[in-house]
Design an enzyme around this catalytic site. Sequence first.
Site, short mmCIF file in Angstrom:
data_model
loop_
_atom_site.label_atom_id
_atom_site.label_comp_id
_atom_site.label_asym_id
_atom_site.label_seq_id
_atom_site.Cartn_x
_atom_site.Cartn_y
_atom_site.Cartn_z
N ASP A 1 0.87 -1.17 0.00
CA ASP A 1 0.00 0.00 0.00
C ASP A 1 0.91 1.23 0.00
O ASP A 1 2.11 1.11 0.28
CB ASP A 1 -0.89 -0.04 1.25
CG ASP A 1 -1.67 1.23 1.46
OD1 ASP A 1 -2.38 1.65 0.53
OD2 ASP A 1 -1.54 1.82 2.55
N ASP B 1 -0.11 5.16 1.05
CA ASP B 1 -0.33 6.10 2.15
C ASP B 1 -0.39 5.37 3.49
O ASP B 1 -1.20 4.47 3.68
CB ASP B 1 -1.63 6.88 1.93
CG ASP B 1 -1.54 7.79 0.72
OD1 ASP B 1 -0.77 8.75 0.77
OD2 ASP B 1 -2.23 7.52 -0.27
N THR C 1 -2.34 1.33 -4.62
CA THR C 1 -2.88 2.45 -3.86
C THR C 1 -4.29 2.82 -4.30
O THR C 1 -4.66 2.62 -5.46
CB THR C 1 -1.96 3.68 -3.98
OG1 THR C 1 -2.55 4.79 -3.30
CG2 THR C 1 -1.73 4.05 -5.44
N ASP D 1 -1.54 -0.89 6.15
CA ASP D 1 -1.69 -0.22 7.44
C ASP D 1 -3.14 0.04 7.81
O ASP D 1 -3.46 0.17 8.99
CB ASP D 1 -0.94 1.12 7.43
CG ASP D 1 -1.68 2.19 6.64
OD1 ASP D 1 -2.05 3.23 7.23
OD2 ASP D 1 -1.89 1.99 5.44
#
Length: 221
Positions: free
Chosen positions: A18, A20, A111, A168
Amino acid sequence: MSDHSVFNSTYHRAFLFDMDGTVLTSIAAAERVWTTWAVRHGVDVETFLPTIHGTRAIDTIRRLGLPGVDAEAEAAWITEAEIDDVDGVFEVAGAADFLKSLPAHQWAIVTSAPRELALRRMAAAGIPEPEVLVTAEDVTAGKPDPAGYKLAARRLGVEPAQCLIFEDATVGILAAEAAGADLMIVTATHEQPIETSHATLASYESVQVQVNAAGLRLHAI
């Protein structure tokens, strides 16, 4: 990194990341833009901001179901505003060097950001551009749908089950689980501890990668 013994003995054909919150942090910039948008549309900022992370802008806007709102036009406005505002966009410590240590054909970024925004943020944070970059435009269903991760694996010539995904956010974790890949939760940008059965990684500076014919093996240092 918790339970790192599992990964000490496991080789993966590719690593999928990922963007961000995983290899760079853009929370401040994103929340500035979304706050402006929310106020303009009469959306409660405090309850709304926690819902924006990890998902495509168009999915976030559609989920609100605001009457008379053109989701595509509003998502385009969000993207342009975020491209213009990269103040406070930084790499997650050690992420750039970690990515540079990987063979170029064995990692990808997946993303929820549009491609132009993803490239802008990676440049601002000093993150190397991957050979395989899957962005919001590449899928019809964003995270938590696994389509992006499945597409990245396919472009790298591997199966999702042969990959280790670094995530995350909750929606990304669900996408990774649905893809059937192994999962590493990056906690570097988490303000609160996360409860998870998956291995966690607090810092890229605490790990190295062994590369050989079997694939990539992550181990603690």
